[in-house]
Design a protein around this motif. Structure first.
Motif, PDB file in Angstrom:
ATOM      1  N   THR A 133      -9.613  -6.982   2.756  1.00 47.99           N
ATOM      2  CA  THR A 133      -8.555  -7.380   2.041  1.00 47.99           C
ATOM      3  C   THR A 133      -8.041  -6.222   1.082  1.00 47.99           C
ATOM      4  OG1 THR A 133      -7.724  -9.194   0.766  1.00 47.99           O
ATOM      5  CG2 THR A 133      -9.712  -8.428   0.093  1.00 47.99           C
ATOM      6  N   HIS A 134      -6.785  -6.526   0.957  1.00 46.33           N
ATOM      7  CA  HIS A 134      -6.124  -5.296   0.277  1.00 46.33           C
ATOM      8  C   HIS A 134      -4.770  -6.107  -0.222  1.00 46.33           C
ATOM      9  CE1 HIS A 134      -2.956  -4.274   3.271  1.00 46.33           C
ATOM     10  NE2 HIS A 134      -4.098  -4.090   4.080  1.00 46.33           N
ATOM     11  N   ALA A 135      -4.205  -5.495  -1.404  1.00 44.64           N
ATOM     12  CA  ALA A 135      -2.946  -5.893  -1.728  1.00 44.64           C
ATOM     13  C   ALA A 135      -2.235  -4.800  -2.435  1.00 44.64           C
ATOM     14  CB  ALA A 135      -3.105  -6.872  -2.971  1.00 44.64           C
ATOM     15  N   ARG A 136      -1.029  -4.763  -1.773  1.00 41.95           N
ATOM     16  CA  ARG A 136      -0.236  -3.383  -2.485  1.00 41.95           C
ATOM     17  C   ARG A 136       0.927  -4.003  -3.072  1.00 41.95           C
ATOM     18  NH1 ARG A 136       0.767   1.800  -2.585  1.00 41.95           N
ATOM     19  NH2 ARG A 136       2.516   2.399  -1.485  1.00 41.95           N
ATOM     20  N   GLY A 175     -15.110  -1.649  -3.711  1.00 41.35           N
ATOM     21  CA  GLY A 175     -13.552  -1.581  -3.937  1.00 41.35           C
ATOM     22  C   GLY A 175     -12.909  -0.925  -4.921  1.00 41.35           C
ATOM     23  N   ILE A 176     -11.725  -0.986  -5.263  1.00 43.95           N
ATOM     24  CA  ILE A 176     -11.318  -0.107  -6.237  1.00 43.95           C
ATOM     25  C   ILE A 176      -9.729  -0.748  -6.796  1.00 43.95           C
ATOM     26  CG2 ILE A 176     -10.088   1.592  -4.581  1.00 43.95           C
ATOM     27  CD1 ILE A 176     -10.551   3.701  -6.930  1.00 43.95           C
ATOM     28  N   PHE A 177      -9.726  -0.801  -7.967  1.00 45.40           N
ATOM     29  CA  PHE A 177      -8.218  -1.308  -8.294  1.00 45.40           C
ATOM     30  C   PHE A 177      -7.614  -0.053  -9.141  1.00 45.40           C
ATOM     31  CE2 PHE A 177      -4.775  -3.746 -10.162  1.00 45.40           C
ATOM     32  CZ  PHE A 177      -4.821  -3.511 -11.457  1.00 45.40           C
ATOM     33  N   VAL A 178      -6.619   0.413  -8.619  1.00 50.45           N
ATOM     34  CA  VAL A 178      -5.620   1.381  -9.127  1.00 50.45           C
ATOM     35  C   VAL A 178      -4.272   0.887  -9.395  1.00 50.45           C
ATOM     36  CG1 VAL A 178      -4.935   3.798  -8.764  1.00 50.45           C
ATOM     37  CG2 VAL A 178      -7.072   2.935  -7.858  1.00 50.45           C
ATOM     38  N   LEU A 179      -3.949   1.280 -10.642  1.00 52.43           N
ATOM     39  CA  LEU A 179      -2.436   0.826 -10.979  1.00 52.43           C
ATOM     40  C   LEU A 179      -1.947   2.228 -11.631  1.00 52.43           C
ATOM     41  CD1 LEU A 179      -0.571  -1.666 -11.478  1.00 52.43           C
ATOM     42  CD2 LEU A 179      -1.171  -1.674 -13.660  1.00 52.43           C
ATOM     43  N   HIS A 180      -0.807   2.525 -11.001  1.00 50.76           N
ATOM     44  CA  HIS A 180      -0.209   3.968 -11.078  1.00 50.76           C
ATOM     45  C   HIS A 180       1.362   3.934 -11.383  1.00 50.76           C
ATOM     46  CE1 HIS A 180       1.796   4.664  -7.298  1.00 50.76           C
ATOM     47  NE2 HIS A 180       0.603   3.925  -6.927  1.00 50.76           N
ATOM     48  N   ARG A 181       1.896   4.788 -12.131  1.00 47.73           N
ATOM     49  CA  ARG A 181       3.468   4.721 -12.249  1.00 47.73           C
ATOM     50  C   ARG A 181       3.872   5.254 -10.953  1.00 47.73           C
ATOM     51  NH1 ARG A 181       3.709   7.800 -16.405  1.00 47.73           N
ATOM     52  NH2 ARG A 181       4.462   9.632 -14.963  1.00 47.73           N
TER      53      ARG A 181
END
Length: 188
Positions: A133-136, A175-181
């Motif tokens: 699964t993934h969410a963009r 998995g990984i969660f990344v939040l970036h500008r």
């Protein structure tokens, strides 16, 4: 898949359960600043592996791997397990993750792309069929919003982490969660 399940050994002690995260020390932050070290930690979280086994799985020179193993051990993120006799009769020193790295907060990492590089290598090795699964997304967020999302997502993962030993008969996922500008947005 059966051979991977057979290889997987539960760590001698479960990942450390903590109520709150803490800021990483300088030594811990530096130890987690290299993608290869992050991969070593992940590989040693659910099974004890020798330096030779790590080098084979990571397709790296054993000397290079040993250098990184020592960095992680010195920082308290990896520990040596009980010495054991290998298939050839030689004594082996296996290593396992202490589980501490999950509970460390490092708001200004020395190498912010190291976890992403490590994840990319793991995902590339696992192949496209491994994705479940993934969410963009793209969202307008304040600093408070970002802190809230991070806290909530880590809280959900923490719940699963603390009960992971109850699901050891299930396949292991990463998995990984990344939040970036976004690049085309000015900093605020």
């Amino acid at each position: 898949m059966a051979d991977r399940t057979a290889e997987r050994q539960p760590p001698q002690q479960p990942p450390r359960a903590r109520e709150a995260r803490r800021e990483a020390t300088v030594r811990e932050a530096k130890a987690m600043a290299h993608p290869l070290r992050l991969r070593i930690l992940r590989l040693c979280l659910h099974q004890e592996l020798t330096n030779k086994q790590l080098a084979e799985r990571l397709n790296r020179d054993p000397g290079t791997v040993l250098y990184h193993v020592r960095q992680l051990t010195d920082a308290g993120l990896l520990e040596q397990g009980a010495v054991r006799t290998g298939e050839s009769g030689a004594l082996e020193k296996p290593y396992r993750s202490t589980g501490l790295s999950w509970w460390l907060s490092n708001p200004r990492p020395e190498q912010p792309l190291a976890p992403i590089e490590a994840f990319h290598e793991e995902l590339s090795k696992a192949g496209p069929d491994s994705v479940r699964t993934h969410a963009r997304f793209a969202l307008h967020l304040s600093a408070d919003d970002i802190a809230a999302i991070d806290r909530r997502i880590c809280g959900i993962i923490d719940e699963y982490l603390q009960t992971d030993d109850q699901r050891r008969d299930q396949p292991l996922h990463g998995g990984i969660f990344v939040l970036h500008r976004l690049a085309d947005q000015p900093p605020h």
